[in-house]
Each structure stands twice: as C-alpha cells, then as structure tokens.
Enzyme design. Structure first.
Site, PDB file in Angstrom:
ATOM      1  N   HIS A 276       4.368   6.578  46.858  1.00 47.83           N
ATOM      2  CA  HIS A 276       5.607   7.020  47.418  1.00 47.83           C
ATOM      3  C   HIS A 276       6.194   7.718  46.142  1.00 47.83           C
ATOM      4  CE1 HIS A 276       9.815   7.508  49.068  1.00 47.83           C
ATOM      5  NE2 HIS A 276      10.024   7.121  47.694  1.00 47.83           N
ATOM      6  N   GLU A 277       6.229   7.188  44.993  1.00 48.37           N
ATOM      7  CA  GLU A 277       6.778   7.908  43.777  1.00 48.37           C
ATOM      8  C   GLU A 277       5.615   8.870  43.217  1.00 48.37           C
ATOM      9  OE1 GLU A 277       9.220   7.060  42.449  1.00 48.37           O
ATOM     10  OE2 GLU A 277       9.816   5.294  43.853  1.00 48.37           O
ATOM     11  N   HIS A 280       6.869  11.948  45.182  1.00 49.17           N
ATOM     12  CA  HIS A 280       7.605  12.837  44.541  1.00 49.17           C
ATOM     13  C   HIS A 280       7.405  13.789  43.556  1.00 49.17           C
ATOM     14  CE1 HIS A 280      11.035  11.007  46.591  1.00 49.17           C
ATOM     15  NE2 HIS A 280      10.849   9.735  46.243  1.00 49.17           N
ATOM     16  N   GLU A 354      12.860  12.012  50.505  1.00 39.50           N
ATOM     17  CA  GLU A 354      12.421  10.501  50.590  1.00 39.50           C
ATOM     18  C   GLU A 354      11.510  10.483  51.868  1.00 39.50           C
ATOM     19  OE1 GLU A 354      12.585   7.922  48.602  1.00 39.50           O
ATOM     20  OE2 GLU A 354      13.846   9.335  47.296  1.00 39.50           O
TER      21      GLU A 354
END
Length: 412
Positions: A276-277, A280, A354
């Site tokens: 997930h990071e 980004h 997100e």
C-alpha cells in the site's frame, strides 16, 4: 471597516468554528453504539467491542472538555486584550522587531503549553493507561516535551526570524522569498526527516535478515521498487498502537516499520501494508501532496502580503503599534475559513489516493492480507467502526475501514 467591526468578525469566526466542531462531535458520538456492519463483524469480539465503545466515549468526553477549555481561554484572551499585554511585555525588553516577535510568540506558546500540558498528561497516563495503550514513562513524556520546546525554539524561531527579516527588507514582496524558503525547507524535511528528526525521539534500527525482510525485498523487486533502507522504530516505547510509513525520495527513500506492527501482524499482512505504501510512491501521491502543499502555502503567503500592512489588524486586537506578528495573528483567523476549504479538498483527494494505493496493493500483492491487517490494526487501536458520514467528510484523510474493505472486496 472599523477596528471594532473586525474584532467582532474575528470573534465570530472563532465561535462559528467551535460550534461546527461541537455539532460534528455530537453527530459522531451518536453513532458510537450503532451495530457494526456485517463486513466488519469479525473485527471485535463482544468484550473487545464493549471496550472500544468505552474508549470512544471516554475520549469524546475528554476531547469535549479540552476543546471547550482551549476555546474559552482563547475567547477570554481576545476579550481582555491579551495580545496587547503580551506585546507590551515583549517590547519592554527590546525595540528590535524580530526579537519582539520571538518573545511575543514564545510567551503565548509557552503559556498555552503550560495550561494544556495537564490535559496531555492525563490523556497519556490515565486514559491511554486505562485502556492498555500507554507504554511511555514519565521520564519519556517530559523529555519529549523538552525536546519539542527546543526544536520549536531553534527551528521555529529561526524560520520566523528569517521571514520577518524578509518583510523588513522587501516589504510587500516578502511573500516570494518566504515561499522559496518554505519550499526548500519542506523538500529538505521530506528528504531527511527520518534521518535528522526521528532519531531525536526514537531509536531506528535496520530490519534484521529473516523471513520478513526476504518477503519485503522479494515484493520490492517484483514491482521494480529499489529499496535499500528498511528500518524498525521503537514505537512500543510510547504506545502499543502500530504504524508504518514511507519517507524520502531517490536514494533517501526508506520504509519505517513500528516494532508494534511487526508484533501484531503476520508476514504477508506486513508486506500488504508496505505494498500500500509503495502504491503511494508509484502513483506519485507523495510528490503531488508536497507540490500541492507548497502551492497552497504560496497562495496563503500572497494573501498575507496584501493585508499584513493594514494597521486595522493591530487596532482590532487593541495593540497600539502595528507589527508583523500581530498582523499574522489576525490574518491567521481571517484565513481559517479558506484553510478549512482547502483542508476539505485535500482530505477528499487523500481519501481517493488511499483507494488507489489499496488497489495497487491488491493488484501487485493480494487483497486478503491487506484486509486482515487493516482489521487487526483497527481492533488493536480500538478504532471507531461506525463514524458519522459528516464527521468523515470533514476530518478523515483516509476512507473508513468499511469503505476500504468494500473497495478491496468488490474491485477486480
């Protein structure tokens, strides 16, 4: 416009903002006892859910108390000409405008911190302690406080001094030089915050060789994400709550895992969180946020340059001698409605980001371990699973857990 009229406008902005916050808090609290959505039924067992409800209600009552105290204090400071007293106090030491501003803000910040520290202490050693979160010692609490003061004095004082010097030298064009200063500082901090600031408060150690590091490196190689810096931070020094974050660019980029995260999650769940990071980073969210924040700061500084010279700002706060620091106070309040709008927009964009990062993690890794990690983290922090939509709209930078789970389950 008369100074008295401006004074009442400033007071009205403070009051309206406080009322809106209280209404949102009330609406949110009304949903504390709502039934948990079926998609999240496995997050809490009955005992844990009751504990989370008690935690939410305790924090809500305490937050209401502290915010009311701060609002009342601010209102009284305005009504009884507190800014004038502090300004006169600062000018009793020197005529230098930079030193006067430093003393002025130093007195206000120190006074505010002294008055609010008991609330912070109670929050840490009573509420967080009661619900099993606090791991901070009293020594750590006070050391953090002292370190925070020193950093504010050194970094904040230096930046404020430079800005006022720009103003003295260039007058209405000071905003351009200040904007450049802030942009460079923001970029520098984004690059080196983890190396320079974090070690002042926490210990960071490279992630040891083993199953987790191998799994992370395997995933990073799969998605073409060059990663040489994986660190573990001793978050358990202060709290049992877990986190992970990405920072820096290029050779300075690093992923930091809280030791509590490693303790709470399985290997595949941690990799999913990191995916997930990485999402980004790959989606350029970090660069977008940095550039956007710099543009917003530039816009704010430009507006400040248009109004900072108006004597009415000082007169409205009962200060006889116009100055940059008094103008800054008045402008900050007048600008707050615009700031609320920009914050709403940035929160809306952040929630979209997100979803994109979640989708990236699902596509390049898997949805199931990310869902289970989000549920575990929510459970371990006793998160609110039924927030009011209006509260989410105004305050949340992330979608709710339910929204993220639905998104991960429904998208192909």
């Amino acid at each position: 416009m008369q100074p008295t009229t401006l004074f009442y406008i400033l007071i009205s902005i403070l009051i309206i903002s406080f009322i809106i916050d209280k209404v949102l808090d009330y609406l949110n609290a009304k949903r504390f006892d709502d039934t948990i959505p079926v998609e999240l039924a496995d997050v809490y067992e009955e005992t844990a859910y009751k504990k989370s409800q008690a935690y939410k209600k305790t924090n809500a009552k305490f937050s209401n108390l502290t915010s009311t105290f701060s609002f009342t204090l601010t209102l009284l400071f305005f009504i009884f000409e507190g800014f004038s007293y502090v300004d006169n106090f600062a000018r009793s030491f020197t005529d230098n405008n930079i030193l006067v501003a430093l003393i002025f803000f130093g007195v206000i910040m120190l006074g505010s911190d002294i008055l609010t520290t008991p609330f912070s202490y109670y929050q840490t050693f009573v509420i967080e302690e009661k619900f099993g979160f606090n791991k901070s010692s009293k020594k750590t609490f006070w050391l953090d406080k002292i370190k925070g003061w020193l950093m504010t004095i050194i970094i904040g004082g230096l930046i404020l001094s430079i800005i006022i010097w720009f103003y003295q030298q260039t007058k209405e064009n000071f905003w351009l030089y200040t904007w450049l200063l802030v942009a460079v500082f923001s970029l520098f901090m984004n690059m080196f915050y983890a190396k320079l600031i974090v070690p002042i408060f926490n210990k960071q150690t490279p992630l040891e060789n083993g199953e987790l590091k191998t799994a992370i490196e395997k995933y990073a190689e799969k998605v073409g994400f060059k990663l040489d810096n994986i660190f573990v931070i001793d978050g358990s020094k202060r709290s049992t709550k877990a986190n992970a974050y990405f920072s820096g660019f290029g050779s300075q980029k690093r992923i930091t895992l809280f030791d509590t995260l490693i303790n709470d999650l399985e290997t595949d769940e941690i990799v999913a969180v990191l995916a997930h990071e990485v999402g980004h980073y790959k989606k350029k969210h970090i660069i977008f946020n940095l550039v956007t924040s710099i543009l917003i700061i530039g816009f704010t500084l430009y507006l400040l340059s248009l109004f900072i010279n108006y004597p009415i700002f000082s007169e409205a706060l009962s200060v006889t001698k116009p100055s940059f620091h008094i103008g800054l106070i008045a402008f900050g309040i007048l600008y707050s409605p615009i700031s609320e709008i920009t914050n709403l927009i940035m929160n809306f964009i952040s929630r979209k980001f997100e979803y994109q990062a979640d989708d990236f993690a699902k596509k390049t890794y898997a949805a199931k371990p990310l869902i289970s990690s989000l549920k575990k983290l929510s459970k371990n922090s006793l998160s609110n699973l039924t927030p009011h939509p209006a509260y989410v709209f105004m305050h949340y930078s992330h979608p709710t857990l339910l929204e993220r789970v639905l998104n991960l389950n429904n998208k192909s």
